[in-house]
Design an enzyme around this catalytic site. Structure first.
Site, PDB file in Angstrom:
ATOM      1  CG  HIS A   9      -0.387   0.337   2.507  1.00 57.85           C
ATOM      2  ND1 HIS A   9      -0.073  -0.616   3.438  1.00 57.85           N
ATOM      3  CD2 HIS A   9      -0.055   1.525   3.069  1.00 57.85           C
ATOM      4  CE1 HIS A   9       0.417  -0.042   4.521  1.00 57.85           C
ATOM      5  NE2 HIS A   9       0.446   1.268   4.322  1.00 57.85           N
ATOM      6  CG  ASP A  57      -0.100  -3.958   2.699  1.00 60.13           C
ATOM      7  OD1 ASP A  57       0.268  -3.529   1.587  1.00 60.13           O
ATOM      8  OD2 ASP A  57      -0.417  -3.230   3.644  1.00 60.13           O
ATOM      9  CB  SER A 108       3.145   1.784   6.081  1.00 61.78           C
ATOM     10  OG  SER A 108       1.980   2.007   6.821  1.00 61.78           O
TER      11      SER A 108
END
Length: 500
Positions: A131, A161, A235
């Site tokens: 992402h 992911d 992230s």
């Protein structure tokens, strides 16, 4: 402490000096007990004096990710104003200044995102979250010394992911290795390094709060939960153990504010490493595929199946073209072990199967009618299986007969009922025409138009078959009966209902 206790004691019952001596003796006894009762290993563990050495050792391998996506933006048209109006020139000047005139040339708009990543191979292999890069067409990797290198996508996987990038470098890069995330225990220290809010390399420390978290983000959720501060921009960054090994990839946070509230989630290294290896080798994932549709086992279902305790994954459908079919797996089987690994609940099975190599022949232990059986299955590839059609049910047609049981009004299959409820021509079973709104069946979301395919793992074709099977199950002393129920699309699920 003594004064507070003394104040709470009834007047004249205990004198303060005597209470002080008793309290001191008690505290000494408790301290001695704790010192002797705790294991030596637990007594020896303590918080690190500093994380600085560890951070200095690994920071060089942690990078910032800048991803830009260029998209075409629509032009705004000028308001339609009467010729000669005083505002005509004003609006034209305003829109032209903003680049939003009536021209036919399409404008482009750039969308930017920032995240984190880390180097796993000195040749230039970088790992981050899928992402973070999304559909970016311009990706840069920024190192701790300020070096900025263009990156290309090696492969990415939305289900876990993860994304693998490659940069070209004329010198070996600082890299880190994956550690054993399965060895982590709640309470272990961990270190998170990343790029929160685009500030650059930041280090936060915390502990493992829990393992095996399911946050409903994908089919293979198995997150490490940590209270190490993780924020937007972290992230894709690594979660280190105290050996400097990557045990997780920071991916998500639970927060009502958008900032860290001490609940962060990381993909375990044990889940990430095989996916990353596949992306590096093939540029795509190649997951194992069993070809079954499953559902969880609750206490009522376990009792109806004779499992004893709720466990395993209940097969609710078998793909006609999948690997499970020729291996003899069937609807109603409960998978309790797969390739030597225990299947505690239905969430375990997809993760275990997906991580098993395509083409491998494995032992699958199922409970069928109360007895364990072992089947050998040669796994297919999930990506191929996802392209196949859904299950189809066999056909039947019988005269219409109605009957009631378990709060259900049932009828034999007929062309009239097929038309009324939109059932498929090849649907087989007993049609439910009414559900008592106060019944357990209504609570389990059974509704008119559903079809009872099996009762107690035996096929039924008439209401009489249903009641006969229910009576037989009652006579065995069972408290629940297991129904296999199909909806109008032919999708089936198991429902356990009390027969008491």
């Amino acid at each position: 402490m003594t004064q507070a206790l003394s104040a709470l004691a009834p007047s004249g019952t205990v004198r303060p000096n005597r209470l002080s001596r008793r309290l001191a003796a008690s505290c000494f006894a408790v301290a001695a007990f704790v010192a002797t009762a705790l294991p030596m290993a637990a007594q020896a563990r303590s918080a690190p004096e500093s994380f600085a050495d560890l951070a200095e050792e690994v920071t060089g391998a942690v990078v910032n990710i800048s991803a830009s996506t260029t998209v075409e933006a629509k032009n705004r048209t000028l308001p339609q104003l009467p010729p000669g109006t005083p505002f005509e020139d004003l609006f034209e000047e305003f829109f032209n200044r903003r680049g939003q005139g009536n021209g036919d040339t399409p404008r482009q708009r750039r969308s930017n995102s920032l995240g984190s990543g880390f180097v796993i191979d000195p040749s230039g292999i970088v790992v981050t979250n899928n992402h973070v890069i999304g559909d970016a067409n311009d990706i840069s990797v920024i190192f701790s010394d300020g070096t900025r290198l263009k990156a290309e996508i090696v492969g990415k996987d939305s289900k876990v992911d993860l994304a693998v990038l490659k940069v070209k470098t004329d010198k070996p890069l600082k890299a880190v290795k994956f550690g054993d995330s399965d060895a982590l225990r709640p309470g272990d220290w961990v270190l998170a390094i990343g790029n929160p809010f685009g500030l650059g390399g930041s280090v936060t420390a915390g502990i493992v709060s829990a393992r095996g978290r399911n946050i409903d983000s994908g089919p293979y959720d198995n997150y490490i939960q940590t209270d190490a501060a993780i924020n937007k921009g972290n992230s894709g960054g690594p979660l280190f153990n105290m050996k400097g090994e990557v045990v997780g990839i920071n991916t998500a946070i639970l927060s009502p504010t958008g900032g860290s509230v001490g609940i962060g989630f990381a993909v375990p290294a044990s889940t990430a490493a095989p996916v990353i290896e596949q992306l590096r080798q093939y540029g795509e994932t190649r997951r194992g595929w069993l070809g079954v549709r499953i559902q969880s086992v609750d206490d009522a279902t376990a009792e109806a199946l004779g499992l004893g305790t709720a466990r395993g994954a209940l097969i609710a459908g078998v793909d006609e073209k999948g690997p499970a079919k020729p291996a003899g797996l069937d609807v109603g089987d409960v998978i309790v072990r797969f390739d030597g690994k225990e299947v505690k609940d239905s969430r375990d099975l997809p993760r275990i199967v997906a991580s098993t190599p395509v083409g491998k022949t494995v032992d699958v232990v199922v409970v069928r009618k109360g007895k364990e059986e072992t089947k050998k299955v040669t796994l297919g590839r999930l990506e191929d299986g996802e392209k196949q059609a859904n299950l189809q049910q066999p056909s039947t047609d019988t005269p219409t007969v109605t009957r009631q049981a378990l709060g259900l009004e049932m009828a034999t299959m007929s062309e009239d009922l097929r038309r009324r409820y939109g059932l498929k021509d090849d649907q087989k079973g007993v049609v439910i025409t009414r559900v008592d709104p106060n019944s357990a069946a209504a609570d389990k979301r059974i509704q008119p138009g559903d079809v009872i395919v099996e009762v107690g793992q035996e096929p039924v074709s008439s209401p009489a078959d249903v009641t006969k099977r229910i009576d037989a199950i009652k006579s065995q002393g069972r408290k629940s009966v297991l129904l296999l129920v199909a909806n109008s699309q032919g999708e089936v699920r198991f429902v356990a209902l009390s027969v008491e």
